[in-house]
Design a protein around this motif. Sequence first.
Motif, PDB file in Angstrom:
ATOM      1  N   ARG A  65      41.532 -40.568  -0.425  1.00 27.17           N
ATOM      2  CA  ARG A  65      40.581 -41.420   0.365  1.00 27.17           C
ATOM      3  C   ARG A  65      40.267 -42.682  -0.470  1.00 27.17           C
ATOM      4  O   ARG A  65      39.503 -42.123  -1.594  1.00 27.17           O
ATOM      5  N   THR A  66      40.130 -43.657  -0.210  1.00 25.88           N
ATOM      6  CA  THR A  66      39.222 -44.811  -0.768  1.00 25.88           C
ATOM      7  C   THR A  66      38.389 -45.406   0.355  1.00 25.88           C
ATOM      8  O   THR A  66      38.557 -45.183   1.544  1.00 25.88           O
ATOM      9  N   PHE A  67      37.301 -46.257  -0.660  1.00 28.60           N
ATOM     10  CA  PHE A  67      36.117 -46.776   0.239  1.00 28.60           C
ATOM     11  C   PHE A  67      35.673 -48.120   0.020  1.00 28.60           C
ATOM     12  O   PHE A  67      36.493 -48.733  -1.191  1.00 28.60           O
ATOM     13  N   ASP A  68      35.475 -48.873   0.572  1.00 29.38           N
ATOM     14  CA  ASP A  68      34.853 -50.339   0.638  1.00 29.38           C
ATOM     15  C   ASP A  68      33.450 -50.315  -0.167  1.00 29.38           C
ATOM     16  O   ASP A  68      33.444 -51.254  -1.109  1.00 29.38           O
ATOM     17  N   ALA A  69      32.873 -49.277  -0.085  1.00 28.19           N
ATOM     18  CA  ALA A  69      31.571 -49.363  -1.047  1.00 28.19           C
ATOM     19  C   ALA A  69      31.206 -47.728  -1.335  1.00 28.19           C
ATOM     20  O   ALA A  69      31.436 -46.828  -0.368  1.00 28.19           O
ATOM     21  N   VAL A  70      30.738 -47.585  -2.404  1.00 26.69           N
ATOM     22  CA  VAL A  70      30.277 -46.451  -2.714  1.00 26.69           C
ATOM     23  C   VAL A  70      28.628 -46.323  -2.915  1.00 26.69           C
ATOM     24  O   VAL A  70      28.333 -47.311  -3.805  1.00 26.69           O
ATOM     25  N   VAL A  71      27.655 -45.614  -2.290  1.00 25.01           N
ATOM     26  CA  VAL A  71      26.150 -45.921  -2.265  1.00 25.01           C
ATOM     27  C   VAL A  71      25.604 -44.730  -2.841  1.00 25.01           C
ATOM     28  O   VAL A  71      26.111 -43.712  -2.670  1.00 25.01           O
ATOM     29  N   ALA A  72      24.499 -44.522  -3.374  1.00 27.92           N
ATOM     30  CA  ALA A  72      23.621 -43.644  -3.795  1.00 27.92           C
ATOM     31  C   ALA A  72      22.192 -44.059  -3.560  1.00 27.92           C
ATOM     32  O   ALA A  72      21.699 -44.789  -4.500  1.00 27.92           O
ATOM     33  N   ALA A  73      21.645 -43.402  -2.822  1.00 27.91           N
ATOM     34  CA  ALA A  73      20.058 -43.524  -2.632  1.00 27.91           C
ATOM     35  C   ALA A  73      19.302 -42.522  -3.287  1.00 27.91           C
ATOM     36  O   ALA A  73      19.449 -41.281  -2.758  1.00 27.91           O
ATOM     37  N   GLN A  74      18.573 -42.698  -4.192  1.00 27.00           N
ATOM     38  CA  GLN A  74      17.659 -41.625  -4.693  1.00 27.00           C
ATOM     39  C   GLN A  74      18.485 -40.448  -5.435  1.00 27.00           C
ATOM     40  O   GLN A  74      17.686 -39.448  -5.370  1.00 27.00           O
ATOM     41  N   ALA A  75      19.532 -40.857  -5.881  1.00 28.50           N
ATOM     42  CA  ALA A  75      20.416 -39.806  -6.230  1.00 28.50           C
ATOM     43  C   ALA A  75      21.210 -39.964  -7.144  1.00 28.50           C
ATOM     44  O   ALA A  75      21.609 -38.956  -7.899  1.00 28.50           O
ATOM     45  N   TRP A  76      21.575 -41.217  -7.530  1.00 26.74           N
ATOM     46  CA  TRP A  76      22.484 -41.490  -8.941  1.00 26.74           C
ATOM     47  C   TRP A  76      22.068 -40.753 -10.275  1.00 26.74           C
ATOM     48  O   TRP A  76      22.805 -40.273 -11.014  1.00 26.74           O
ATOM     49  N   HIS A  77      20.690 -40.614 -10.384  1.00 29.64           N
ATOM     50  CA  HIS A  77      20.272 -39.836 -11.844  1.00 29.64           C
ATOM     51  C   HIS A  77      20.691 -38.396 -11.765  1.00 29.64           C
ATOM     52  O   HIS A  77      20.418 -37.878 -12.814  1.00 29.64           O
ATOM     53  N   TRP A  78      21.167 -38.002 -10.435  1.00 28.27           N
ATOM     54  CA  TRP A  78      21.499 -36.490 -10.924  1.00 28.27           C
ATOM     55  C   TRP A  78      23.129 -36.604 -10.984  1.00 28.27           C
ATOM     56  O   TRP A  78      23.690 -35.306 -11.321  1.00 28.27           O
ATOM     57  N   VAL A  79      23.728 -37.492 -11.099  1.00 28.07           N
ATOM     58  CA  VAL A  79      25.051 -37.589 -11.454  1.00 28.07           C
ATOM     59  C   VAL A  79      25.443 -37.798 -12.721  1.00 28.07           C
ATOM     60  O   VAL A  79      24.829 -38.729 -13.282  1.00 28.07           O
ATOM     61  N   ASP A  80      26.578 -36.953 -13.343  1.00 28.07           N
ATOM     62  CA  ASP A  80      26.815 -37.334 -14.799  1.00 28.07           C
ATOM     63  C   ASP A  80      27.406 -38.847 -14.926  1.00 28.07           C
ATOM     64  O   ASP A  80      28.158 -39.258 -13.882  1.00 28.07           O
ATOM     65  N   PRO A  81      26.695 -39.686 -15.528  1.00 23.89           N
ATOM     66  CA  PRO A  81      26.885 -41.082 -15.761  1.00 23.89           C
ATOM     67  C   PRO A  81      28.406 -41.570 -16.144  1.00 23.89           C
ATOM     68  O   PRO A  81      28.856 -42.548 -15.494  1.00 23.89           O
ATOM     69  N   VAL A  82      28.999 -40.787 -16.879  1.00 24.96           N
ATOM     70  CA  VAL A  82      30.488 -40.910 -17.198  1.00 24.96           C
ATOM     71  C   VAL A  82      31.334 -40.772 -16.338  1.00 24.96           C
ATOM     72  O   VAL A  82      32.073 -41.464 -15.851  1.00 24.96           O
ATOM     73  N   ALA A  83      31.273 -39.164 -15.881  1.00 24.14           N
ATOM     74  CA  ALA A  83      32.122 -38.959 -14.974  1.00 24.14           C
ATOM     75  C   ALA A  83      31.837 -39.501 -13.558  1.00 24.14           C
ATOM     76  O   ALA A  83      32.833 -39.921 -12.756  1.00 24.14           O
ATOM     77  N   GLY A  84      30.721 -39.946 -12.996  1.00 20.50           N
ATOM     78  CA  GLY A  84      30.536 -40.646 -12.081  1.00 20.50           C
ATOM     79  C   GLY A  84      31.116 -42.069 -12.134  1.00 20.50           C
ATOM     80  O   GLY A  84      31.677 -42.564 -10.939  1.00 20.50           O
ATOM     81  N   ALA A  85      30.782 -42.675 -13.182  1.00 16.14           N
ATOM     82  CA  ALA A  85      31.522 -44.001 -13.072  1.00 16.14           C
ATOM     83  C   ALA A  85      32.956 -44.044 -12.919  1.00 16.14           C
ATOM     84  O   ALA A  85      33.572 -44.835 -12.240  1.00 16.14           O
ATOM     85  N   ALA A  86      33.730 -43.116 -13.631  1.00 16.35           N
ATOM     86  CA  ALA A  86      35.019 -42.999 -13.655  1.00 16.35           C
ATOM     87  C   ALA A  86      35.632 -42.520 -12.066  1.00 16.35           C
ATOM     88  O   ALA A  86      36.442 -43.250 -11.724  1.00 16.35           O
ATOM     89  N   LYS A  87      34.779 -41.680 -11.236  1.00 15.36           N
ATOM     90  CA  LYS A  87      35.022 -41.404 -10.153  1.00 15.36           C
ATOM     91  C   LYS A  87      35.138 -42.477  -9.101  1.00 15.36           C
ATOM     92  O   LYS A  87      36.056 -42.921  -8.161  1.00 15.36           O
ATOM     93  N   VAL A  88      33.788 -43.252  -9.467  1.00 18.74           N
ATOM     94  CA  VAL A  88      33.686 -44.525  -8.430  1.00 18.74           C
ATOM     95  C   VAL A  88      35.123 -45.472  -8.459  1.00 18.74           C
ATOM     96  O   VAL A  88      35.186 -46.081  -7.552  1.00 18.74           O
ATOM     97  N   SER A  89      35.410 -45.720  -9.808  1.00 20.79           N
ATOM     98  CA  SER A  89      36.356 -46.787  -9.949  1.00 20.79           C
ATOM     99  C   SER A  89      37.558 -46.338  -9.329  1.00 20.79           C
ATOM    100  O   SER A  89      38.460 -47.247  -9.066  1.00 20.79           O
ATOM    101  N   ASP A  90      37.940 -45.041  -9.178  1.00 26.33           N
ATOM    102  CA  ASP A  90      38.960 -44.433  -8.502  1.00 26.33           C
ATOM    103  C   ASP A  90      38.942 -44.452  -7.106  1.00 26.33           C
ATOM    104  O   ASP A  90      40.107 -44.582  -6.409  1.00 26.33           O
ATOM    105  N   LEU A  91      37.729 -44.510  -6.403  1.00 25.08           N
ATOM    106  CA  LEU A  91      37.577 -44.436  -5.039  1.00 25.08           C
ATOM    107  C   LEU A  91      37.423 -45.902  -4.423  1.00 25.08           C
ATOM    108  O   LEU A  91      37.783 -45.751  -3.196  1.00 25.08           O
TER     109      LEU A  91
END
Length: 268
Positions: A104-130
């Motif tokens: 699945r892919t999306f028009d937007a990926v958002v994180a409210a009060q939550a992105w600091h719990w995500v691994d910044p490297v793995a998270g950015a890579a996953k977002v770019s794929d989504l």
Amino acid sequence: MVTSGSEAAHRQRQMAESFGADADRYDRARMAYPDELIARILELSPGPDVLDVGCGTGIEARQLQAAGASVLGVEPDARMAAYARSRGLVVEESRFEDWDAAGRTFDAVVAAQAWHWVDPVAGAAKVSDLLRPGGLFAAFWNVYEPPAPVGDALLEGLKEVVPDLPLGLGAMKQADKTYEEGARQVGERFVERGGFAEPEPWRFSWSRDFTREEWLDFVPTQGFLTRLSPEQCAPVLEVVGAAIDDLGGKFTLNTVTVGIAVPLRRVP
């Protein structure tokens, strides 16, 4: 802000997983996000399909839905996910880094009060794929500054209960700057990965009046209190309540919502 991969981040992960202890209170007491921010997300997004990372009880997801978005939540805490579903949201249980998008892919990926719990490297890579072409990533946080007597009372109570708490009044007063810097670093991480356009920093200032009862309902939802027992919280709430009584039983809370928006660069 935390950086995943360190021992400190592991301890913060335990904090991240503590918010679901009272999901009903969290949803009731936590504040929503400015209408201008919600509108900006949908303005920058090329379409209505939004993935909400760490959606919690679905506070911002419901705002996005009301504004016309189609939202899928990803949430690691089963208690928070169950609450969000009870409010009509579609939520899949997983840490974002481990989540299977199943193509699945999306028009937007958002994180409210939550992105600091995500691994910044793995998270950015996953977002770019989504993200679909021209898609948007946005992360944002509400940062609160109660009146000095209320903030001082909170610290006084916490230091009695948690003497080694790494938190001071100076840090509380500079929290918006800390989060702005963290948001800037998030944007840099996406740009460094490649394929993303120049980040757009966000800052929305607003205020809300709180009664004594409303603020004492909110205080236990903060990360440095969610792992305390009701008996440990009681003396903290007592001193904070007394400070609010001295202000006439209510006060105005100044709030800043800071964030970063990073569009996926469009292919010519």
